[in-house]
Design a protein around this motif. Structure first.
Motif, PDB file in Angstrom:
ATOM      1  N   LYS A   1       0.801  -1.203   0.275  1.00 30.31           N
ATOM      2  CA  LYS A   1      -0.457   0.169   0.289  1.00 30.31           C
ATOM      3  C   LYS A   1       0.396   1.251  -0.215  1.00 30.31           C
ATOM      4  O   LYS A   1       0.650   2.318  -0.933  1.00 30.31           O
ATOM      5  N   ALA A   2       1.815   1.635   1.172  1.00 32.41           N
ATOM      6  CA  ALA A   2       2.578   2.557   0.664  1.00 32.41           C
ATOM      7  C   ALA A   2       3.579   2.616  -0.356  1.00 32.41           C
ATOM      8  O   ALA A   2       3.992   3.803  -0.386  1.00 32.41           O
ATOM      9  N   THR A   3       3.824   1.357  -0.645  1.00 31.18           N
ATOM     10  CA  THR A   3       5.362   1.250  -2.712  1.00 31.18           C
ATOM     11  C   THR A   3       4.160   2.127  -3.284  1.00 31.18           C
ATOM     12  O   THR A   3       4.900   2.621  -4.449  1.00 31.18           O
ATOM     13  N   ALA A   4       3.176   2.179  -3.263  1.00 37.36           N
ATOM     14  CA  ALA A   4       1.700   1.873  -4.292  1.00 37.36           C
ATOM     15  C   ALA A   4       1.435   3.285  -3.844  1.00 37.36           C
ATOM     16  O   ALA A   4       1.190   4.083  -5.299  1.00 37.36           O
ATOM     17  N   GLU A   5       1.455   4.037  -3.012  1.00 33.37           N
ATOM     18  CA  GLU A   5       1.416   5.087  -2.856  1.00 33.37           C
ATOM     19  C   GLU A   5       2.266   5.974  -2.975  1.00 33.37           C
ATOM     20  O   GLU A   5       2.551   7.114  -3.466  1.00 33.37           O
ATOM     21  N   THR A   6       3.908   6.036  -3.130  1.00 32.34           N
ATOM     22  CA  THR A   6       4.772   6.572  -3.038  1.00 32.34           C
ATOM     23  C   THR A   6       5.744   6.401  -4.211  1.00 32.34           C
ATOM     24  O   THR A   6       5.933   7.275  -5.094  1.00 32.34           O
ATOM     25  N   PHE A   7       5.521   5.025  -5.113  1.00 27.22           N
ATOM     26  CA  PHE A   7       6.514   4.590  -6.064  1.00 27.22           C
ATOM     27  C   PHE A   7       5.422   4.160  -7.064  1.00 27.22           C
ATOM     28  O   PHE A   7       4.573   3.482  -7.227  1.00 27.22           O
ATOM     29  N   VAL A   8       5.519   5.168  -7.911  1.00 27.31           N
ATOM     30  CA  VAL A   8       4.282   5.326  -9.001  1.00 27.31           C
ATOM     31  C   VAL A   8       4.542   5.393 -10.576  1.00 27.31           C
ATOM     32  O   VAL A   8       5.454   6.266 -11.154  1.00 27.31           O
ATOM     33  N   ASP A   9       4.237   3.908 -11.137  1.00 25.06           N
ATOM     34  CA  ASP A   9       4.578   4.151 -12.542  1.00 25.06           C
ATOM     35  C   ASP A   9       6.047   4.484 -12.586  1.00 25.06           C
ATOM     36  O   ASP A   9       6.890   4.930 -13.157  1.00 25.06           O
TER      37      ASP A   9
END
Length: 571
Positions: free
Chosen positions: A414-422
Motif C-alpha cells: 500500500k505504501a509502495t503504491a502511494e509513493t512509487f508510481v509507474d
C-alpha cells in the motif's frame, strides 16, 4: 509534458557489481595515493589506508561466514554511532550477499525491536555505548546473545565477540565463502540496504535499496561536479581531501554522500561518533578538514555559538547543508565564517538513495533559497494540486525519476503504491523549479523534519493515546531556529485529567509533564515534545475521521508568531 533535467550525461553505471566490488576492487576513476587514508579515528587520529580496509573487510566477511553462516539475503542490523569500521561491516556483509539494515544508535529498545522484527535481522552488530539497548531489544525480538557482536572492547561487557577478534579469526583461516558475483542487470534488484524511513505517515518503513542505487548515485554526483572532466576548473573534490564524518552513517545522507561518494572521490573520512560542537570545531582544525557536510542546526551553532567566534577556517573549501532547508540569512552568515569555501545546499531522501540536487558545480555560493541543481540522470516534474504539470516557476509536488530510486517499502504494497508510481517517486515536497534548481516551498506530506531526521506525527499520536490522561491527540511541527521543526502535541485530556487541569495551572502543568515524559521515556530524543503540550477540546477532523492537521499546524504557527511580536514589542 514539462520535464526538468540536468543536460549533462551520466557516465556508464555498471549493473553487475556489488557495492564492495565497486568501492574496493573496481579501478577508481579518481585514484588516490596509497598513503592517503580511507578512514581516520577522530579520537586517536589513527588512520586506515586501502590495504588495511581491504584486510578488515574480507577478514570479517570470512568470520561472519564461518560463525554465523551469513549468506545471500540474510539481514544484519548495524546499530552503532559512526565508527572507522562502519563501512567494513557494511561491505563484509555485502560481500557475502547479505543485507545491511542501519539503525539509529539513539533508538529506544521498542524502536529497535520494530526494526529488528520488520527486517527479520539474523545478526546484530552494535557498539558498547549502545549495548544496553541492543541487549534489551534483541531479547524482546527473540534474537539470542549469540547473535550479537560488538565493534570494540569495553569494560563490563558480557562475553560477546569483538570486531578485532573476528577479523583476526577470519584472516587466519582459509576462505569459507565465494564472494557474490552478479550477472548483468542483477545489481538493480539485489538488495544492499533496508533503510528505515517514515515515508509519508506512520511507523518507520524499510526502504528497499539495491546495490545499483548506491553505485548510480555515486556516479551521478561525480558527473554533477564534472570530476572526470580534465578540462573542468576548480574541482570541488580531489584525492586527499578530508571529510569530517560527523553526520550519522545510518542516515541516507551520511551513508551515501559521505561513506560512498566522497570515498570514491579519493577523500579521507574522519569518523566522528557523536556530535559535540566544541569538539567538532577542534576536529575541523586538527585534521585540516576541507569539506563539511552539515545540517541546519549545526549551521546555527557555527553562526551563533561563542566558541566559533574568531576561528580561522581558511582550509575549508566546501560547506554543504542538507536534510532540511537552510534559510537565506544563515547562508549569508556562513559565507563570512568560511571565506574560501563554496557554500550551498543539497536535497535528497532515503527513497531516492540519496542525492536529487546539489549546489551547482560552477557556483561558489549557491542560489539563496535553492536546494541546488538537479544532478545528471534525474528527471523531475512538478505536479500541481489539480494533477496538471507545472511549468518553470510554478508550484507543486516534486515527483522524480532516476537510476538510484529505491525499489519500494518492504512488505508494504500500500505504501509502495502511494509513493512509487509507474517508475516515479513522489517526494511529498512542494517545490518550484527554476533554471533546473529546486526551491522547496512546503511539505505536502505530514512528516516533520527535526534536526534533519524524519518524525511521523502519527507515530507520536499513537503513542500518546496509550497514556491514560489522553483522550485524543494531534502532533504538528512548529518552526525552530535550531532544529528546523520541533513536535508540539495538541491533546484532548481524559475526564480524570480534565478535573486535575481545572484545579489550576499547577495541575495542568503536572499533566503536561507526565505526557511529555511518556514520550521522552520511550522515543529517541529528536521525537520528544520539545514544542510542549497544548490542551484542546477536540481534534479537528473531516467527515471520514482524518485529522485536519494543517488547521492546528497553522494555528500553532500563528500563535508562535504572535508571541514573537509581543516579545519584540517589549524589547
Amino acid at each position: 509534458m514539462t520535464l526538468f533535467q540536468n543536460p549533462f550525461p551520466v557516465p556508464h553505471i555498471p549493473d553487475d557489481l556489488t557495492i564492495p566490488q565497486f568501492m574496493l576492487r573496481e579501478p577508481s576513476q579518481l585514484p588516490r595515493a596509497r598513503n592517503i587514508p580511507w578512514f581516520i579515528n577522530d579520537k586517536t587520529g589513527r588512520s586506515y589506508c586501502f590495504e588495511e580496509v581491504h584486510h578488515r573487510t574480507f577478514g570479517l566477511a570470512n568470520a561472519l561466514s564461518i560463525k554465523w553462516s551469513i549468506a545471500k539475503d540474510d539481514v544484519v542490523c548495524l546499530f552503532s554511532p559512526n565508527h572507522v569500521d562502519y563501512a567494513n561491516v557494511v561491505w563484509a556483509v555485502h560481500t557475502l550477499g547479505g543485507i545491511i539494515s542501519p539503525a539509529n544508535p539513539g533508538y529506544t529498545p521498542d524502536e529497535l525491536v520494530h526494526q529488528l522484527t520488520t527486517a527479520k535481522a539474523k545478526l546484530l552488530v552494535t557498539h558498547p555505548v549502545s549495548l544496553k539497548t541492543a541487549l534489551a531489544a534483541a531479547k524482546a525480538a527473540g534474537l539470542p546473545n549469540s547473535s550479537i557482536l560488538v565493534l570494540e572492547k569495553a569494560h563490563n561487557l558480557p562475553n560477546l565477540p569483538t570486531l578485532d577478534e573476528l577479523i583476526d579469526f577470519g584472516a587466519s583461516l582459509p576462505s569459507n565463502y565465494s564472494a557474490v558475483r552478479l550477472r548483468p542487470g542483477e545489481s538493480k534488484t539485489t538488495i544492499a540496504f533496508l533503510c528505515f524511513s517514515s515515508g509519508t505517515t506512520g511507523k518507520p518503513k524499510a526502504v528497499i535499496i539495491p546495490h545499483y542505487s548506491i553505485i548510480a548515485n555515486t556516479i551521478q554526483t561525480t558527473a554533477h561536479f564534472h570530476l572526470l572532466d580534465p578540462q573542468w576548473p576548480n574541482k570541488r573534490f580531489l584525492p586527499g581531501d578530508v571529510i569530517l564524518g560527523v553526520l550519522p552513517f545510518f542516515h541516507i545522507y551520511g551513508l551515501v554522500v559521505i561513506m560512498h561518494f566522497t570515498l570514491y572521490c579519493g577523500a579521507s573520512i574522519v569518523a566522528v561518533p557523536k556530535f559535540n560542537f566544541e569538539e567538532f570545531l577542534s576536529s575541523i582544525h586538527r585534521f585540516k578538514a576541507t569539506h563539511l557536510f552539515v545540517v541546519p542546526p549545526q549551521v546555527v551553532l557555527l553562526c551563533k555559538h561563542p566558541a566559533a567566534k574568531n576561528r580561522v577556517f581558511d582550509h575549508v573549501k566546501m560547506v554543504v547543508s542538507g536534510a532540511a532547508p537552510l534559510s537565506g540569512d544563515l547562508m549569508q552568515q556562513v559565507t563570512k565564517i568560511f571565506p574560501n569555501a563554496s557554500i550551498g545546499q543539497g536535497f535528497g531522501m532515503t527513497e531516492s538513495a540519496a542525492t536529487v540536487s546539489f549546489i551547482q558545480a560552477d557556483k561558489k555560493i549557491g542560489t539563496i533559497g535553492s536546494a541546488g541543481g538537479l544532478i545528471p540522470g534525474i528527471i523531475a516534474k512538478v505536479v500541481k494540486a489539480d494533477g496538471s504539470l507545472g511549468k518553470e516557476g510554478e508550484q507543486g509536488e516534486l515527483v522524480i525519476k532516476g537510476p538510484a530510486n529505491a525499489l519500494g517499502y518492504l512488505n508494504n504494497p500500500k505504501a509502495t503504491a502511494e509513493t512509487f508510481v509507474d517508475g516515479w517517486l513522489r517526494t511529498g515536497d512542494e517545490v518550484i523549479i527554476k533554471d533546473n534548481e529546486i526551491f522547496v516551498v512546503d511539505r505536502l506530506k505530514e512528516i516533520m523534519k527535526v534536526r534533519g531526521f524524519q518524525v511521523a506525527p502519527a507515530e507520536l499520536e499513537g503513542h500518546l493515546l496509550l497514556h491514560p490522561d489522553v483522550k485524543d491527540a494531534c502532533v504538528v511541527g512548529i518552526p525552530d531556529d535550531y532544529s528546523g521543526e520541533i513536535p508540539l502535541a495538541y491533546v484532548v485530556p481524559s475526564d480524570a485529567a480534565q478535573k486535575e487541569i481545572q484545579k489550576g495551572p499547577a495541575g495542568a502543568r503536572k499533566i503536561q509533564k507526565e505526557i511529555e515524559k511518556h514520550v521522552s521515556d520511550n522515543k529517541v530524543r529528536y521525537k520528544w515534545l520539545a514544542g510542549g503540550v497544548v490542551f484542546i477540546d477536540t481534534v479537528p477532523k473531516n467527515p471520514s475521521g482524518k485529522i485536519l492537521r494543517r488547521h492546528l499546524r497553522d494555528q500553532a504557527r500563528a500563535e508562535r508568531a504572535s508571541r514573537a511580536k509581543l516579545v519584540e514589542a517589549k524589547l
